[in-house]
Scaffold this active site. Structure first.
Site, PDB file in Angstrom:
ATOM      1  N   ASN A 107      -0.034  -7.961  -3.273  1.00  0.00           N
ATOM      2  CA  ASN A 107      -0.709  -7.227  -4.338  1.00  0.00           C
ATOM      3  C   ASN A 107       0.242  -6.249  -5.033  1.00  0.00           C
ATOM      4  OD1 ASN A 107      -1.074  -5.823  -1.612  1.00  0.00           O
ATOM      5  ND2 ASN A 107      -1.442  -4.169  -3.037  1.00  0.00           N
ATOM      6  N   ASP A 162      -6.996  -5.932  -4.867  1.00  0.00           N
ATOM      7  CA  ASP A 162      -6.119  -6.159  -3.716  1.00  0.00           C
ATOM      8  C   ASP A 162      -6.086  -7.626  -3.294  1.00  0.00           C
ATOM      9  OD1 ASP A 162      -4.350  -5.577  -1.575  1.00  0.00           O
ATOM     10  OD2 ASP A 162      -6.010  -5.462  -0.174  1.00  0.00           O
ATOM     11  N   GLU A 201       0.837  -1.205   0.000  1.00  0.00           N
ATOM     12  CA  GLU A 201       0.000   0.000   0.000  1.00  0.00           C
ATOM     13  C   GLU A 201       0.870   1.252   0.000  1.00  0.00           C
ATOM     14  OE1 GLU A 201      -0.808  -2.845   1.833  1.00  0.00           O
ATOM     15  OE2 GLU A 201      -2.145  -3.122   0.130  1.00  0.00           O
TER      16      GLU A 201
END
Lengths: 621, 188
Positions: free
Chosen positions: A308, A350, A224
């Site tokens: 991811n 994700d 992220e």
């Protein structure tokens, strides 16, 4: 180091969608010892190896100890101990407790080596050694690694730690600010410390290390934050870096060489880690490692999956985005990749690929095969041939509508076009939601029942793509997400799955997501915990509830079992948090449905059901 | 009679005048100006209610943009483009604490929020003073204050361009701010 980072930041910045907001811009980031007279050996010997499906690779020796979070190299989380079983588990009672002195989400497993129990806490990553030989399990030693406080800013989903490992008389663990530390298991004295991650690039470490043949494997979190994902091997004795495998970029960085033989065409070709991305985007393409690594001593291969791609917004990264959401098989000595399989090419939602690869040998359609059993975040239960990477089966183990299946000829996941994530468009009711059908919480496999015990969630989401700006050290996501319960209205399940029959055998509905790991024993009892604090035992064959105990906080950790003095114990850590429990651990405001990447919306009632905590519970008959 | 209606007229025009004036500020767009000076004095950094000795008066620094709708909306777009939203989301929090509730770790006075943004805070809040201008930080201060209704309602955003995530700032009930009783996590 600093020089290299700077160049990387500058070139990233040139190319990326950075919004120029004024003159003064930004890029802030540019800048165990085993006792000889161990009384447990007798018990373990008496129990003997498990019987049914004739599994040959899973070794059940050493059932008295639990030296790594998944118990064995194969990741079974199965114990051969039988003193506590499906006829007497009702008589379990609390044997001892210990307060961790922390209040964030506890995901670790207690570890037992010799006559000592070891625990690593969430940030600030205290390590405790408890003496099992003395009444009340007093502290033998404790250790404070003092990670930098700012590291809390780059932990996407609570400041968790998934556990430590004991090997060759050392306790080895990772800190949130990216250090790997080895302590003398007997004294707690620091032996070495190696800085592996850099928080100013958004890097942190939350996973448990695995030690194989003198090498410690550690991966990076930060999908992220636009990290460039890696797995590193560190020498167990010196702490020196042995090798680094990146998960994006040219083959030489990914440690892909002449012996790399992926099974499917989609994973074959030169430098796919560059060509499957828009120019240079691979440099900040995510694909970290923060889940589980397993090891097959016969084939001499480690298996793990990558996270991811970044940013979440798929429109900003056309292409397959290799090697994100990918299973790798590598040689532990030099890191060389032997095969890879991309579970979710060009991830839309994700769906990290970090889940556990459980290694078992089983009869598959009449032939004995070396398999990987893998309940995947994208919703499919994969069965692989672990020598070749061939997918033998991929069946959904819950409600999936973002994809329509896995094409077993090409190996490719088939996306449902109507659920694709688009900038400025809200797509509703995409299932599973961003944490997937199953997130980090590890499942267990019993060779006695042949079943895999899967703790997981049942969540769907509304999702909207947004333009993401890369600013080193800050989140790089680019989606709005709002999660809620999936079909049926319950948010979690604890399921038993038959990998050979490729179907569910039994299923327990849980109101809240089941964010704890699973444990299964030769007493045919399976254990898991709930986010409102119940620790539960169910019959491993039928799923019938047998026993439950309400702990002080929600359970999101990994239960384990050990024996001492001829007696079996079950242990679990209680302390709600993690991504799912961030609303409690971080005191978040439920009026913002996008809070904590949209998970808060699905957990509005959690503050009424659980409060923060951090406590060890040990149970015995 | 007539004197009375004159009185009314005077009151009315005074009222309209005030309205116009405040409306002017609400709509004012400062394309070019000398950015308001930040320099919150050292007192701005006080985050404790416990002050030994005779009670101390903390000089209050006015937020230059609290009632300027345009600046608040600039603050809102900065909040998203500079990735504040990646850690605080739309005010509900995630990695960082919520900014839409009544609890404040480091204070809700404009100069305290300014300091939080400019200098950063130890448990993971980045320091932005070398990446944002003073003016941008003040815009962010007023937007952050608007999340819990600490600035005049008329200057708050009434709508959201994206997926419905929460009620817009203008319709969020005002919170009564207080300092958090939970000390931030530390590494004791």
């Amino acid at each position: 180091m600093p020089r290299r980072e700077r160049t990387r930041c500058v070139s990233d910045r040139r190319r990326l969608f950075v919004v120029a907001v004024g003159g003064s811009l930004f890029l802030a980031g540019c800048k165990g010892d085993k006792e000889k007279d161990d009384p447990r050996v007798a018990l373990a010997a008496r129990v003997g190896p498990a019987t049914t499906s004739g599994d040959t690779t899973t070794k059940f020796a050493d059932d008295g100890q639990w030296v790594r979070p998944a118990k064995d190299f194969q990741g079974t989380r199965f114990s051969g101990l039988t003193e506590i079983n499906n006829t007497n588990v009702q008589k379990l009672h609390v044997f001892g407790t210990f307060s961790l002195g922390t209040t964030r989400g506890v995901e670790a497993a207690p570890i037992v080596a010799g006559t000592t129990m070891y625990i690593v806490t969430p940030f600030p990553n205290f390590v405790y050694a408890l003496d099992l030989t003395k009444e009340g399990m007093p502290t033998k030693w404790s250790y404070k690694p003092r990670p930098v406080n700012a590291a809390q800013g780059v932990a996407c989903c609570d400041v968790v730690n998934r556990g430590l490992v004991v090997d060759a008389g050392k306790v080895i663990f990772n800190t949130l600010d990216g250090r790997t530390i080895a302590l003398d298991a007997a004294t707690g004295k620091e032996l070495w410390e190696t800085q592996l991650a850099n928080i100013n690039l958004g890097e942190s470490v939350t996973m448990a290390p695995l030690v194989v043949k003198g090498k410690v494997f550690v991966g990076v979190s930060g999908g992220e934050f636009g990290v460039r994902g890696w797995l590193k091997a560190v020498d167990e004795n010196s702490g020196k870096l042995a090798w680094t495998a990146y998960h994006t970029g040219p083959d030489k960085d990914v440690l892909i060489g002449p012996n790399f033989k992926p099974f499917y065409k989609m994973d074959q070709g030169k430098d796919l880690g560059v060509s499957s991305w828009p120019a240079d985007q691979w440099k900040i393409g995510g694909a970290g490692v923060w889940g589980w690594i397993t090891y097959d001593p016969e084939l001499d291969l480690i298996y793990y999956g990558t996270a991811n791609p970044g940013p979440w917004n798929p429109e900003m990264r056309p292409g397959d985005n290799k090697w994100s959401s990918t299973v790798f098989a590598r040689h532990p000595d030099n890191g060389e990749a032997v095969w890879a399989y991309q579970l979710s090419p060009h991830d839309e939602h994700d769906y990290d690929g970090v889940n556990e690869n459980i290694l078992v040998d089983m009869d598959w359609k009449g032939t004995r095969r070396q398999l990987i059993l893998r309940p995947e975040r994208n919703g499919y239960f994969y069965v692989f041939d672990r020598k070749t990477g061939e997918v033998l089966s991929a069946e959904p183990f819950g409600f999936v509508n973002t994809t329509t299946g896995v094409d077993l000829k090409t190996g490719r996941l088939q996306y449902a076009p109507e659920k694709a994530t688009r900038i400025g468009q809200v797509v509703r009711y995409s299932c599973p939601a961003a944490p997937g059908m199953k997130d980090w919480q590890p499942s267990a496999y019993s060779p006695r029942t042949g079943l895999v015990y899967i703790p997981h969630q049942n969540l769907c989401m509304d999702e909207e793509g947004l333009e993401a700006n890369y600013i080193a050290g800050t989140p790089y996501v680019g989606t709005n997400v709002k999660m809620y319960a999936g079909p049926g209205g319950n948010r979690g399940f604890f399921d038993a799955w038959d990998p050979v029959g490729q179907h569910k055998v039994w299923s327990i509905k849980e109101d809240l997501p089941v964010w704890s790991g699973a444990l299964v024993t030769a007493g045919d009892v399976a254990f898991y915990g709930t986010m409102d604090g119940w620790f539960k035992a169910v019959d491993a064959r039928t799923g019938n509830p047998l026993w439950q105990f309400k702990t002080g906080s929600g359970i999101i950790s990994q239960p384990m079992t050990y024996s001492y003095g001829g007696k079996q114990y079950i242990a679990v850590l209680s302390g709600v948090g993690g991504w799912s429990g961030a609303i409690v651990a971080g005191g978040l405001d439920a009026r913002d449905s996008s809070a904590a990447l949209g998970f808060v919306n699905a957990m509005k009632d959690l503050p009424q059901k659980s409060t923060k905590g951090g406590m060890l519970y040990v149970f015995a008959l | 009679m007539s004197s009375r209606s004159n009185g009314w007229r005077a009151t009315c025009s005074a009222l309209i005048g005030i309205l116009l004036l405040s409306a002017c500020e609400r709509e004012n767009r400062r394309f070019q100006e000398n950015p308001p000076t930040a320099t919150p004095t050292s007192t701005a950094l006080i985050v404790s209610d416990l002050q030994p000795g005779p009670g101390m008066v903390i000089p209050k620094v006015e937020a230059p943009y609290d009632d300027n709708a345009w600046a608040v909306s600039e603050g809102k777009s900065l909040f998203n483009s500079m990735n504040c939203s990646g850690c605080h989301f739309q005010g509900g929090g995630g990695i960082g604490p919520p900014l839409m509730d009544e609890e404040w770790i480091y204070g809700y006075e404009p100069q305290q929020i300014f300091a939080s943004i400019a200098d950063g805070r130890p448990n993971g809040m980045p320091a932005w003073k070398y990446s944002l201008s003073t003016q941008q930080i003040w815009e962010l201060v007023s937007y952050v204050r608007s999340l819990s209704g600490l600035n005049p309602k008329g200057a708050r955003s009434g709508r959201d361009d994206h997926m419905m995530r929460k009620t817009p700032e203008a319709s969020t009930p005002n919170a009564v701010p207080k300092m958090s009783s939970t000390p931030p996590e530390d590494s004791a």
